[in-house]
Scaffold this motif. Sequence first.
Motif, mmCIF file in Angstrom:
data_model
loop_
_atom_site.group_PDB
_atom_site.id
_atom_site.type_symbol
_atom_site.label_atom_id
_atom_site.label_comp_id
_atom_site.label_asym_id
_atom_site.label_seq_id
_atom_site.Cartn_x
_atom_site.Cartn_y
_atom_site.Cartn_z
ATOM 1 N N GLU A 167 40.303 39.869 -25.354
ATOM 2 C CA GLU A 167 40.952 39.527 -26.647
ATOM 3 C C GLU A 167 40.612 38.663 -27.573
ATOM 4 O O GLU A 167 41.198 37.355 -27.928
ATOM 5 N N SER A 187 43.149 39.176 -19.690
ATOM 6 C CA SER A 187 43.680 39.991 -19.190
ATOM 7 C C SER A 187 42.835 40.532 -18.105
ATOM 8 O O SER A 187 41.821 40.106 -18.125
ATOM 9 N N GLN A 189 42.338 43.025 -17.673
ATOM 10 C CA GLN A 189 42.334 44.865 -18.911
ATOM 11 C C GLN A 189 41.219 45.923 -18.340
ATOM 12 O O GLN A 189 41.290 46.556 -17.670
ATOM 13 N N ARG A 210 45.582 31.539 -22.191
ATOM 14 C CA ARG A 210 45.113 31.217 -23.549
ATOM 15 C C ARG A 210 44.661 30.322 -24.322
ATOM 16 O O ARG A 210 46.115 29.218 -24.310
ATOM 17 N N LEU A 220 51.818 30.107 -24.657
ATOM 18 C CA LEU A 220 51.714 29.323 -23.776
ATOM 19 C C LEU A 220 50.265 29.574 -23.500
ATOM 20 O O LEU A 220 49.922 30.775 -23.947
ATOM 21 N N TYR A 223 50.386 32.155 -19.165
ATOM 22 C CA TYR A 223 51.034 32.733 -18.897
ATOM 23 C C TYR A 223 51.173 33.656 -17.505
ATOM 24 O O TYR A 223 50.157 34.092 -17.258
ATOM 25 N N GLU A 227 50.248 44.304 -16.740
ATOM 26 C CA GLU A 227 49.544 45.122 -16.773
ATOM 27 C C GLU A 227 49.383 46.465 -16.140
ATOM 28 O O GLU A 227 49.309 46.395 -14.793
ATOM 29 N N GLU A 356 56.797 40.574 -30.663
ATOM 30 C CA GLU A 356 55.865 41.361 -30.511
ATOM 31 C C GLU A 356 55.967 40.419 -28.393
ATOM 32 O O GLU A 356 55.936 39.416 -28.503
ATOM 33 N N ILE A 357 56.072 41.231 -27.531
ATOM 34 C CA ILE A 357 56.592 41.612 -26.476
ATOM 35 C C ILE A 357 55.438 41.892 -25.470
ATOM 36 O O ILE A 357 55.045 41.800 -24.581
ATOM 37 N N ARG A 363 42.014 53.912 -25.096
ATOM 38 C CA ARG A 363 40.635 53.217 -25.300
ATOM 39 C C ARG A 363 39.541 53.786 -25.455
ATOM 40 O O ARG A 363 39.427 54.878 -25.151
HETATM 41 O O1 NSS Z 1 46.646 39.682 -26.261
HETATM 42 S S1 NSS Z 1 47.952 41.030 -25.657
HETATM 43 O O2 NSS Z 1 48.445 41.742 -26.634
HETATM 44 N N1 NSS Z 1 46.541 41.953 -25.022
HETATM 45 C C1 NSS Z 1 46.193 42.212 -24.216
HETATM 46 O O3 NSS Z 1 45.872 41.605 -23.926
HETATM 47 C C2 NSS Z 1 45.753 43.266 -23.417
HETATM 48 N N2 NSS Z 1 44.342 43.194 -22.808
HETATM 49 C C3 NSS Z 1 46.588 43.989 -22.451
HETATM 50 C C4 NSS Z 1 46.100 45.607 -21.700
HETATM 51 O O4 NSS Z 1 46.303 46.358 -22.513
HETATM 52 N N3 NSS Z 1 45.867 45.297 -21.185
HETATM 53 O O5 NSS Z 1 48.776 40.156 -24.678
HETATM 54 C C5 NSS Z 1 49.341 41.363 -24.098
HETATM 55 C C6 NSS Z 1 50.917 40.695 -24.262
HETATM 56 C C7 NSS Z 1 51.330 40.093 -25.381
HETATM 57 O O6 NSS Z 1 51.895 41.232 -26.097
HETATM 58 C C8 NSS Z 1 52.057 38.933 -25.423
HETATM 59 O O7 NSS Z 1 53.125 39.666 -24.921
HETATM 60 C C9 NSS Z 1 51.283 38.327 -24.365
HETATM 61 O O8 NSS Z 1 50.641 38.925 -24.016
HETATM 62 N N4 NSS Z 1 51.060 36.885 -24.419
HETATM 63 C C10 NSS Z 1 51.808 35.777 -24.182
HETATM 64 N N5 NSS Z 1 52.536 35.364 -24.123
HETATM 65 C C11 NSS Z 1 52.358 33.821 -23.674
HETATM 66 N N6 NSS Z 1 51.883 33.234 -24.480
HETATM 67 C C12 NSS Z 1 50.373 33.798 -25.162
HETATM 68 N N7 NSS Z 1 50.037 32.969 -26.017
HETATM 69 C C13 NSS Z 1 51.147 34.855 -25.007
HETATM 70 N N8 NSS Z 1 49.507 35.630 -25.834
HETATM 71 C C14 NSS Z 1 49.522 36.843 -25.614
#
Ligand code: NSS
Length: 433
Positions: A167, A187, A189, A210, A220, A223, A227, A356-357, A363
């Motif tokens: 990301e 992630s 992913q 992150r 955070l 977190y 996935e 956003e959640i 892909r």
């Molecule tokens: O960066 S995301 O939007 N997407 C991904 O990481 C993809 N690689 C996931 C995938 O397709 N397998 O992060 C996904 C979710 C995002 O919608 C938030 O709900 C959560 O992760 N997220 C966070 N939660 C808490 N703190 C932080 N910093 C944070 N960043 C992302």
Amino acid sequence: MKHQFTDIESLLDEKMEGKTVKIRGWVYRKRTAGGMNFLIVRDATDVIQVAVKKDKVAEKDFASADKALIESAVEVEGIVKKDARAINGFEMQAVSFHVIHSANAFPVAKDNSPEFLLDIRHLWVRSREISAIMKVKSTMLEAVREHFKQEGYFETTPPIIVSGAVEGGSTLFEMNYFGKKAYLSQSAQLYLEALIFSLEKVYSITPSFRAEKSRTLRHLAEYWHVEAEAAYAELEDMLILEEGLISNMCQKAATDRAKELKFLGRDPAEMKKIEPPFDRIKYDEAVELVQVKNPAFKWGDDLGTEDERILTQERTLPVFVTHYPKHIKAFYMKEDPKNPKLVRCNDCLAPEGYGEIVGGSQREENVDKLIDRLKEEGADVAAYEWYLDLRRYGSVPHSGFGLGLERIVRWVCKLEHIRDTIPFPRVMNRSYP
Ligand code: NSS
């Protein structure tokens, strides 16, 4: 060994009136009035008022109750009585009172600052609020596993120490891995993508990291990330999986954790109503909706916290925003065949302004397009050779998503700050305790 103690929760019932039981727990509050000690005792299940009267217990037991400070560990035997004046409507009249450990003066007081409570988080996790949130979270994790099982997904265990970004490089935590650079995973992913070629439908529940350099209510540094990735799945299939998962998590919290949700100020009935289908809007439409309240927003801008609030404030159900511009999204997202400026992706936004959640997408399968996108982002293509291989040996269309566990818990528990959704929050200025 037979458990000789009764859970406090099960005492809060008319059928228990007049019964003599034993409990064990910790002194939560205390008040003294004319030859009587009123203690609120808590265990993992709930709290109850315990009345220790001078003439009803042995002298040494009364002296123990008299001396016991808050958070002392205690065992009490007593008779359950209905009492409308007591917290939870019941009281236990002690016949014996033993202190297992007499606590020092507890540092938590009514008017402590949030920073102080974070400094003593190892003690503050005993609060009723954090306990309630942890129970809701545990139940929602149970729902995750149930849902994926029902949908035929395998739970897998991807690595946490990784060789590259998913990301974007700016939020990577770098580490020294036997003298070489490695990173903490943002992630799972890319690894889940590798696993679909054997298991087809996979998911994982892992910590993600992150290096978020700003302090916000929803970020955070560490977190928990739920996935999923599925072979042959297209964007639309993922939307159905996501709305099913989210609604099951909400339904289970509403059913199994109604008491805790009410305590937190969330009406469980609102969570019972979280059912598919959720609205689907395209980014283009979202731009128009945002511009009504934020005229400075332009096509091509990413949706910020405030913009997501505009889109979700008046809603009671989550909403999907799909087909974002390619240049604001990650390298692995599939180009929209109808419009190469867009990608086949979705964010799921929680209602009531939470935003956003989930982030997910179909892909990109085309290896040349992937290489071009990596180069555009200034990435070291060599570090992704293994990932590019996935497009060289039996590649199939596939899609996946990531759900931020603390983000969804924040919404369901109706919390202002994400830090309270995790017992030991990691944010920019804090890694202690
Ligand atoms: O960066 S995301 O939007 N997407 C991904 O990481 C993809 N690689 C996931 C995938 O397709 N397998 O992060 C996904 C979710 C995002 O919608 C938030 O709900 C959560 O992760 N997220 C966070 N939660 C808490 N703190 C932080 N910093 C944070 N960043 C992302």
